[in-house]
Design a protein around this motif. Structure first.
Motif, PDB file in Angstrom:
ATOM      1  N   ALA A 162       0.832  -1.208   0.000  1.00  0.00           N
ATOM      2  CA  ALA A 162       0.000   0.000   0.000  1.00  0.00           C
ATOM      3  C   ALA A 162       0.862   1.252   0.000  1.00  0.00           C
ATOM      4  O   ALA A 162       0.594   2.213  -0.736  1.00  0.00           O
ATOM      5  N   GLU A 163       1.933   1.245   0.817  1.00  0.00           N
ATOM      6  CA  GLU A 163       2.826   2.407   0.865  1.00  0.00           C
ATOM      7  C   GLU A 163       3.528   2.603  -0.475  1.00  0.00           C
ATOM      8  O   GLU A 163       3.693   3.738  -0.937  1.00  0.00           O
ATOM      9  N   SER A 164       3.937   1.498  -1.114  1.00  0.00           N
ATOM     10  CA  SER A 164       4.598   1.596  -2.411  1.00  0.00           C
ATOM     11  C   SER A 164       3.656   2.175  -3.456  1.00  0.00           C
ATOM     12  O   SER A 164       4.054   3.014  -4.273  1.00  0.00           O
ATOM     13  N   GLN A 165       2.394   1.726  -3.435  1.00  0.00           N
ATOM     14  CA  GLN A 165       1.424   2.249  -4.388  1.00  0.00           C
ATOM     15  C   GLN A 165       1.189   3.740  -4.192  1.00  0.00           C
ATOM     16  O   GLN A 165       1.113   4.508  -5.161  1.00  0.00           O
ATOM     17  N   ARG A 195       2.175   6.759  -6.822  1.00  0.00           N
ATOM     18  CA  ARG A 195       1.203   7.773  -7.258  1.00  0.00           C
ATOM     19  C   ARG A 195       1.742   9.177  -7.005  1.00  0.00           C
ATOM     20  O   ARG A 195       1.608  10.065  -7.851  1.00  0.00           O
ATOM     21  N   GLU A 196       2.349   9.379  -5.812  1.00  0.00           N
ATOM     22  CA  GLU A 196       2.908  10.695  -5.499  1.00  0.00           C
ATOM     23  C   GLU A 196       4.036  11.048  -6.453  1.00  0.00           C
ATOM     24  O   GLU A 196       4.142  12.188  -6.916  1.00  0.00           O
ATOM     25  N   GLU A 197       4.889  10.072  -6.749  1.00  0.00           N
ATOM     26  CA  GLU A 197       5.987  10.302  -7.688  1.00  0.00           C
ATOM     27  C   GLU A 197       5.426  10.622  -9.076  1.00  0.00           C
ATOM     28  O   GLU A 197       5.947  11.489  -9.786  1.00  0.00           O
ATOM     29  N   THR A 198       4.354   9.915  -9.445  1.00  0.00           N
ATOM     30  CA  THR A 198       3.716  10.161 -10.734  1.00  0.00           C
ATOM     31  C   THR A 198       3.182  11.581 -10.819  1.00  0.00           C
ATOM     32  O   THR A 198       3.362  12.276 -11.828  1.00  0.00           O
ATOM     33  N   LEU A 199       2.534  12.040  -9.755  1.00  0.00           N
ATOM     34  CA  LEU A 199       2.000  13.402  -9.739  1.00  0.00           C
ATOM     35  C   LEU A 199       3.125  14.434  -9.829  1.00  0.00           C
ATOM     36  O   LEU A 199       2.997  15.448 -10.518  1.00  0.00           O
ATOM     37  N   ARG A 200       4.231  14.175  -9.132  1.00  0.00           N
ATOM     38  CA  ARG A 200       5.381  15.083  -9.228  1.00  0.00           C
ATOM     39  C   ARG A 200       5.925  15.106 -10.650  1.00  0.00           C
ATOM     40  O   ARG A 200       6.270  16.161 -11.192  1.00  0.00           O
ATOM     41  N   SER A 206       1.844  -9.048 -10.144  1.00  0.00           N
ATOM     42  CA  SER A 206       1.750  -7.589 -10.196  1.00  0.00           C
ATOM     43  C   SER A 206       2.122  -6.917  -8.884  1.00  0.00           C
ATOM     44  O   SER A 206       2.799  -5.881  -8.883  1.00  0.00           O
ATOM     45  N   ASN A 207       1.710  -7.477  -7.733  1.00  0.00           N
ATOM     46  CA  ASN A 207       2.032  -6.840  -6.451  1.00  0.00           C
ATOM     47  C   ASN A 207       3.535  -6.873  -6.175  1.00  0.00           C
ATOM     48  O   ASN A 207       4.105  -5.901  -5.669  1.00  0.00           O
ATOM     49  N   THR A 208       4.164  -8.000  -6.513  1.00  0.00           N
ATOM     50  CA  THR A 208       5.620  -8.086  -6.361  1.00  0.00           C
ATOM     51  C   THR A 208       6.312  -7.113  -7.307  1.00  0.00           C
ATOM     52  O   THR A 208       7.289  -6.452  -6.938  1.00  0.00           O
ATOM     53  N   GLN A 209       5.787  -7.003  -8.517  1.00  0.00           N
ATOM     54  CA  GLN A 209       6.362  -6.087  -9.496  1.00  0.00           C
ATOM     55  C   GLN A 209       6.303  -4.643  -9.020  1.00  0.00           C
ATOM     56  O   GLN A 209       7.236  -3.864  -9.236  1.00  0.00           O
ATOM     57  N   ILE A 210       5.196  -4.270  -8.365  1.00  0.00           N
ATOM     58  CA  ILE A 210       5.062  -2.910  -7.840  1.00  0.00           C
ATOM     59  C   ILE A 210       6.170  -2.612  -6.831  1.00  0.00           C
ATOM     60  O   ILE A 210       6.777  -1.538  -6.847  1.00  0.00           O
ATOM     61  N   ILE A 211       6.439  -3.571  -5.950  1.00  0.00           N
ATOM     62  CA  ILE A 211       7.481  -3.365  -4.940  1.00  0.00           C
ATOM     63  C   ILE A 211       8.858  -3.311  -5.596  1.00  0.00           C
ATOM     64  O   ILE A 211       9.698  -2.468  -5.242  1.00  0.00           O
ATOM     65  N   LEU A 212       9.114  -4.188  -6.575  1.00  0.00           N
ATOM     66  CA  LEU A 212      10.387  -4.130  -7.302  1.00  0.00           C
ATOM     67  C   LEU A 212      10.569  -2.776  -7.975  1.00  0.00           C
ATOM     68  O   LEU A 212      11.646  -2.162  -7.903  1.00  0.00           O
ATOM     69  N   PHE A 213       9.510  -2.315  -8.622  1.00  0.00           N
ATOM     70  CA  PHE A 213       9.592  -1.036  -9.321  1.00  0.00           C
ATOM     71  C   PHE A 213       9.821   0.111  -8.347  1.00  0.00           C
ATOM     72  O   PHE A 213      10.606   1.021  -8.619  1.00  0.00           O
ATOM     73  N   ARG A 214       9.168   0.072  -7.192  1.00  0.00           N
ATOM     74  CA  ARG A 214       9.334   1.149  -6.212  1.00  0.00           C
ATOM     75  C   ARG A 214      10.760   1.170  -5.656  1.00  0.00           C
ATOM     76  O   ARG A 214      11.322   2.247  -5.414  1.00  0.00           O
TER      77      ARG A 214
END
Length: 250
Positions: free
Chosen positions: A52-55, A59-64, A158-166
């Protein structure tokens, strides 16, 4: 006590002893099972919390990123197009330049639109998500970024990928903000059982006494542990920083 009495006592004591042993073993097994279930539950909660924190952070990084691109890139292109259009009123030959500038602005908007959907990462492979970051860095001239992919790409949950990407995004952010690097090289190396991620910049580097990497480095290592990955960050003052992450496919 004669032999008959001894046999009777033994006949009673042995079953009782066996019952006690079974009860003790069952109690030990139950405690271990409950402890294992609790550890699994705690691990799941920790994973869900970090996910959840990574997501949120993505999103915050995307907005920036959107803010930077609108102001520093697309905004400047539109301003230039306006100036060119005003000049073209007296010099019609400049209309071609106006058209080219507007076309570039449209292309930039299309690229930016890929970042707007907060769920977009779920529909992208890790390679595609990292490629978007590299393209953005190069487009905005933050740094000369390069991505190489080796081996046959293996799909990742997908959830693991999100953490890897973060984890990678955290490293990229530190590179852009603090390293004063001119180059960033990233390698995704796929083998049958393992994904090895390498990222390297040629910036100023840091040592253990520097604070700016402290929290970010801790977060990266914590997230790597949650997905059973190994993470190493190596840095030398004046020689840059490297990230090495190994993720074993389940």
């Amino acid at each position: 006590m004669d032999e008959k009495e001894i046999i009777i006592i033994a006949a009673i004591a042995i079953p009782i002893t066996l019952v006690i042993v079974v009860i003790v073993l069952f109690s030990v097994f139950s405690r271990r099972k409950n402890r294992l279930l609790q550890e699994q539950e705690n691990a799941k909660k920790a994973f869900d919390r970090e996910l959840a924190e990574s997501q949120i952070e993505i999103r915050e990084e995307t907005l920036r990123n959107i803010s930077w691109e609108l102001h520093d890139n697309i905004g400047q292109l539109m301003t230039l197009a306006k100036i060119q259009a005003q000049m073209a009123q007296e010099r019609p030959e400049l209309l071609a330049e106006v058209s080219e500038t507007i076309g570039t602005g449209i292309d930039e908007l299309r690229a930016l639109s890929k970042l707007i959907n907060p769920e977009a990462l779920k529909s992208l492979s890790l390679k595609e998500a990292v490629s978007l970051e590299m393209e953005r860095f190069n487009r905005l001239k933050f740094i000369a970024a390069e991505l190489k992919v080796q081996g046959s790409i293996t799909p990742i949950e997908s959830n693991t990928q999100i953490i890897l990407f973060r984890i990678m995004q955290e490293f990229f952010s530190n590179t852009i903000k603090h390293s004063r690097a001119s180059t960033l090289k990233v390698i995704l190396d796929y083998s049958d059982e393992l994904l090895t991620i390498s990222a390297e910049d040629n910036g100023v580097g840091f040592d253990k006494s520097d604070n700016f990497m402290g929290i970010g480095l801790k977060n990266m290592k914590t997230r790597a542990q949650l997905i059973n990955s190994t993470l190493k960050i190596n840095s030398v003052k004046g020689q840059g920083t490297t990230l090495h992450l190994k993720y074993k496919f389940v």
